[in-house]
Design a protein around this motif. Structure first.
Motif, PDB file in Angstrom:
ATOM      1  N   SER A 270     -22.138   9.152  85.712  1.00 42.85           N
ATOM      2  CA  SER A 270     -21.511  10.128  84.822  1.00 42.85           C
ATOM      3  C   SER A 270     -21.826   9.831  83.359  1.00 42.85           C
ATOM      4  CB  SER A 270     -19.996  10.128  85.036  1.00 42.85           C
ATOM      5  OG  SER A 270     -19.680  10.589  86.336  1.00 42.85           O
ATOM      6  N   LYS A 271     -21.936   8.553  83.000  1.00 39.50           N
ATOM      7  CA  LYS A 271     -22.299   8.213  81.622  1.00 39.50           C
ATOM      8  C   LYS A 271     -23.703   8.697  81.281  1.00 39.50           C
ATOM      9  CE  LYS A 271     -19.313   4.132  81.336  1.00 39.50           C
ATOM     10  NZ  LYS A 271     -19.253   2.660  81.214  1.00 39.50           N
ATOM     11  N   VAL A 272     -24.633   8.557  82.243  1.00 46.12           N
ATOM     12  CA  VAL A 272     -26.001   9.038  82.010  1.00 46.12           C
ATOM     13  C   VAL A 272     -26.013  10.553  81.907  1.00 46.12           C
ATOM     14  CG1 VAL A 272     -28.304   9.209  83.021  1.00 46.12           C
ATOM     15  CG2 VAL A 272     -27.083   7.037  83.096  1.00 46.12           C
ATOM     16  N   VAL A 273     -25.257  11.224  82.773  1.00 46.38           N
ATOM     17  CA  VAL A 273     -25.203  12.691  82.734  1.00 46.38           C
ATOM     18  C   VAL A 273     -24.666  13.175  81.398  1.00 46.38           C
ATOM     19  CG1 VAL A 273     -24.022  14.705  83.693  1.00 46.38           C
ATOM     20  CG2 VAL A 273     -25.038  13.019  85.220  1.00 46.38           C
ATOM     21  N   GLY A 345     -30.219  20.497  84.958  1.00 42.51           N
ATOM     22  CA  GLY A 345     -28.867  19.988  84.770  1.00 42.51           C
ATOM     23  C   GLY A 345     -28.640  18.681  85.502  1.00 42.51           C
ATOM     24  N   ALA A 346     -27.408  18.490  85.959  1.00 40.61           N
ATOM     25  CA  ALA A 346     -27.017  17.230  86.597  1.00 40.61           C
ATOM     26  C   ALA A 346     -27.024  17.382  88.112  1.00 40.61           C
ATOM     27  CB  ALA A 346     -25.632  16.814  86.129  1.00 40.61           C
ATOM     28  N   PRO A 347     -27.190  16.274  88.845  1.00 40.47           N
ATOM     29  CA  PRO A 347     -27.085  16.334  90.310  1.00 40.47           C
ATOM     30  C   PRO A 347     -25.696  16.788  90.738  1.00 40.47           C
ATOM     31  CG  PRO A 347     -28.069  14.259  89.602  1.00 40.47           C
ATOM     32  CD  PRO A 347     -27.551  14.930  88.366  1.00 40.47           C
ATOM     33  N   GLY A 348     -25.644  17.536  91.839  1.00 36.73           N
ATOM     34  CA  GLY A 348     -24.364  17.998  92.344  1.00 36.73           C
ATOM     35  C   GLY A 348     -23.734  19.093  91.513  1.00 36.73           C
ATOM     36  N   SER A 349     -24.543  19.792  90.707  1.00 33.85           N
ATOM     37  CA  SER A 349     -24.030  20.868  89.872  1.00 33.85           C
ATOM     38  C   SER A 349     -24.591  22.195  90.354  1.00 33.85           C
ATOM     39  CB  SER A 349     -24.431  20.636  88.404  1.00 33.85           C
ATOM     40  OG  SER A 349     -25.829  20.837  88.221  1.00 33.85           O
ATOM     41  N   THR A 350     -24.192  23.263  89.663  1.00 33.68           N
ATOM     42  CA  THR A 350     -24.748  24.574  89.973  1.00 33.68           C
ATOM     43  C   THR A 350     -26.110  24.774  89.328  1.00 33.68           C
ATOM     44  OG1 THR A 350     -23.570  25.521  88.081  1.00 33.68           O
ATOM     45  CG2 THR A 350     -22.452  25.580  90.203  1.00 33.68           C
ATOM     46  N   ALA A 351     -26.541  23.833  88.488  1.00 34.68           N
ATOM     47  CA  ALA A 351     -27.825  23.946  87.795  1.00 34.68           C
ATOM     48  C   ALA A 351     -28.953  23.419  88.673  1.00 34.68           C
ATOM     49  CB  ALA A 351     -27.785  23.183  86.472  1.00 34.68           C
ATOM     50  N   GLY A 352     -30.170  23.831  88.352  1.00 38.34           N
ATOM     51  CA  GLY A 352     -31.348  23.371  89.079  1.00 38.34           C
ATOM     52  C   GLY A 352     -32.130  22.372  88.259  1.00 38.34           C
ATOM     53  N   GLY A 353     -33.444  22.369  88.447  1.00 37.66           N
ATOM     54  CA  GLY A 353     -34.304  21.452  87.717  1.00 37.66           C
ATOM     55  C   GLY A 353     -34.436  20.110  88.407  1.00 37.66           C
ATOM     56  N   LEU A 354     -35.234  19.233  87.795  1.00 35.06           N
ATOM     57  CA  LEU A 354     -35.392  17.886  88.332  1.00 35.06           C
ATOM     58  C   LEU A 354     -34.111  17.074  88.213  1.00 35.06           C
ATOM     59  CD1 LEU A 354     -38.930  16.707  87.206  1.00 35.06           C
ATOM     60  CD2 LEU A 354     -38.154  17.203  89.515  1.00 35.06           C
ATOM     61  N   LYS A 355     -33.230  17.444  87.340  1.00 31.85           N
ATOM     62  CA  LYS A 355     -31.957  16.802  87.040  1.00 31.85           C
ATOM     63  C   LYS A 355     -32.135  15.756  85.945  1.00 31.85           C
ATOM     64  CE  LYS A 355     -29.915  19.180  90.281  1.00 31.85           C
ATOM     65  NZ  LYS A 355     -31.042  19.897  90.835  1.00 31.85           N
ATOM     66  N   VAL A 356     -31.122  15.666  85.100  1.00 29.88           N
ATOM     67  CA  VAL A 356     -31.177  14.809  83.916  1.00 29.88           C
ATOM     68  C   VAL A 356     -31.289  13.331  84.300  1.00 29.88           C
ATOM     69  CG1 VAL A 356     -30.002  16.408  82.373  1.00 29.88           C
ATOM     70  CG2 VAL A 356     -28.643  14.883  83.817  1.00 29.88           C
ATOM     71  N   THR A 357     -30.631  12.922  85.380  1.00 32.95           N
ATOM     72  CA  THR A 357     -30.703  11.521  85.786  1.00 32.95           C
ATOM     73  C   THR A 357     -32.088  11.175  86.312  1.00 32.95           C
ATOM     74  OG1 THR A 357     -29.766  12.185  87.915  1.00 32.95           O
ATOM     75  CG2 THR A 357     -28.252  11.301  86.281  1.00 32.95           C
ATOM     76  N   THR A 358     -32.715  12.117  87.029  1.00 37.41           N
ATOM     77  CA  THR A 358     -34.052  11.878  87.566  1.00 37.41           C
ATOM     78  C   THR A 358     -35.064  11.674  86.444  1.00 37.41           C
ATOM     79  OG1 THR A 358     -33.499  13.260  89.467  1.00 37.41           O
ATOM     80  CG2 THR A 358     -35.828  12.788  89.097  1.00 37.41           C
TER      81      THR A 358
END
Length: 491
Positions: A270-273, A345-358
């Protein structure tokens, strides 16, 4: 000729046959992996959405012809995968019932089918199965402070809470503007009724929180360029929806702990997100302001330029509402938008993409290697090497997939080199379920639309899920082994 004698069938034989059939069906059901169940649930909803759009005539306004099979499949996939790419104008082509159908597909796709089923089971007093827990709590090792059995219920509650809040705020803003306008308009030239204003508010609240990008206005939200409260409300819904339900749950637990006078240590995830979200938003805002200040934002007051520049930094993550015409934007703004769309966006969200943590983990690994450190750490925590390698693999795989589809689309369209940016923009927007477009989608060929459909589906369900579903258990090695080591020159 003697008559044929029929053997009496006893009840116990019928019961035995029924039990055998039930056992066969149960065995086949149990053999379905959680990954295939997740993929199948999305495919089933896309199929239902396609059938509705193809064969239900009252979904269309003014006796318009129903969409063809490919266009119906494209629109249903875009709605379920909360992308927002459209082949027809949602505002004018669909009736109220058609818009409600799209809204239902967006809501189901945004939350995920398994979340709904888990919530219904819990509401009826049942207990989620191990398969459902495997799908809804795939991040158990990363975030250990969360009660995953109650997470699905909180997902629904968070969604309803934020969407209801967005609806109330948008309704208050738009009803006031509608009442003060001449002729009862809502930022446009066409008069609308009171209930239509409420319908627009409900649709955009759900679409913004689910990062869907569908709009009931032909110009998306361009008409609201000088409405800071509207843009601010939409940005808030987009950002909250893109944080991910794991992070929202931790924020809620942290809030409860502080009210009770207890301490709470938030997970590194969550801190990284939160950190990456703030970094990307604060970095994109001045960049878009500088690139578009004298271009697409010219003619606006200074405060409106700043608000719209901020919106341009928010919407690629991955909402898809456009407050400007990206055809008129600079090449720099378009390329920056592509980069933000690819991150998502973030994993486990309604957003897509590679994800911010990735995206963050390979960057952290590179920074650690530059400083001569063999482990990747952040905030006094060391990230497992296996997680780093998975993140690097996802970045490479996602880049290769999008690049390959861009090549196929460019070849299939066979247009001039000036359209390359359009097709690149379109492919990245599809894979990262954004929905922004440079007015390219309606003119795509059938092959390009099918390729875009595949990109939207893969981007929504996630590459890890697809890779895991395609892994055949029979070919997995029974034990760990390695070949003789030999180095390779790099750099």
């Amino acid at each position: 000729m003697s008559p044929v004698r029929r053997r009496r069938v006893y009840k116990w034989e019928l019961d035995s046959a029924a039990r055998t059939r039930r056992a066969t069906v149960q065995t086949a059901w149990e053999q379905i992996t959680p990954e295939w169940l997740f993929l199948g649930s999305f495919l089933a909803v896309i199929l239902i959405g396609t059938i509705g759009l193809r064969f239900v005539p009252f979904f269309y306004a003014d006796e318009r012809a129903p969409l063809g099979l490919v266009d119906a499949l494209f629109t249903a996939t875009s709605a379920v995968c909360v992308t927002g790419l459209i082949v027809v104008d949602t505002a004018t082509y669909f009736s109220v019932w058609g818009k409600l159908w799209l809204l239902a597909l967006i809501q189901v796709g945004g939350l995920g089918i398994i979340t709904f089923t888990t919530f219904l089971i819990a509401a009826m007093g049942g207990r989620p199965s191990l398969r459902q827990e495997a799908i809804t709590s795939g991040s158990r090792e990363a975030v250990q402070n969360i009660n995953y059995r109650g997470l699905a219920r909180h997902v629904i509650l968070f969604t309803l809470l934020f969407e209801a809040a967005g609806f109330v705020l948008l309704s208050a803003i738009w009803v006031l503007q509608w009442a003060l306008s001449e002729g009862g308009t809502l930022g446009g030239d066409t008069p609308v009724g009171f209930w239509e204003v409420l319908g627009h508010a409900a649709f955009h609240s759900v679409s913004a929180f689910c990062n869907a990008g569908f709009s009931t206005f032909s110009d998306s939200v361009i008409r609201f360029q000088n409405w800071p409260l509207t843009l601010g409300c939409l940005m808030s819904l987009i950002v909250v929806g893109g944080l991910g339900f794991l992070t929202l749950e931790e924020l809620y637990m942290s809030f409860k702990a502080r009210r009770a006078g207890r301490g709470y240590r938030m997970s590194l995830h969550s801190k990284v997100v939160l950190g990456m979200t703030a970094l990307l938003l604060l970095g994109a805002w001045p960049a878009f302001a500088a690139l578009e200040w004298g271009n697409s934002l010219s003619g606006m007051p200074a405060w409106a330029k700043l608000v719209n520049a901020m919106f341009m930094g928010v919407t690629p993550r991955t909402a898809g509402f456009n407050n400007i015409n990206y055809v008129q934007a600079t090449v720099g703004s378009n390329f920056l938008t592509i980069l933000l769309m690819f991150i998502g966006g973030a994993p486990g969200s309604t957003a897509g993409g590679l994800k911010v943590t990735t995206v963050a983990l390979p960057a952290l690994m590179a920074w650690s290697r530059i400083r001569g450190r063999q482990v990747t750490g952040l905030l006094k925590r060391t990230v497992p090497e296996e997680t780093i390698q998975r993140a690097v693999g996802l970045v490479v795989l996602g880049f290769a997939l999008v690049t390959g589809c861009i090549l196929l689309i460019v070849i299939s369209e066979g247009s001039s080199p000036e359209r390359f940016l359009d097709y690149m923009f379109e492919a990245v927007s599809a894979f990262d379920t954004v929905g922004l477009s440079r007015d390219t989608t309606p003119g795509l060929s059938v092959f390009a639309k099918l390729a875009t459909i595949v990109l939207m589906f893969l981007g929504r369900v996630g590459l890890p899920t697809v890779a895991s579903a395609l892994t055949v258990a029979a070919y997995r090695p029974m034990g760990e082994f390695r070949y003789a080591q030999e180095d390779v020159v790099i750099g």
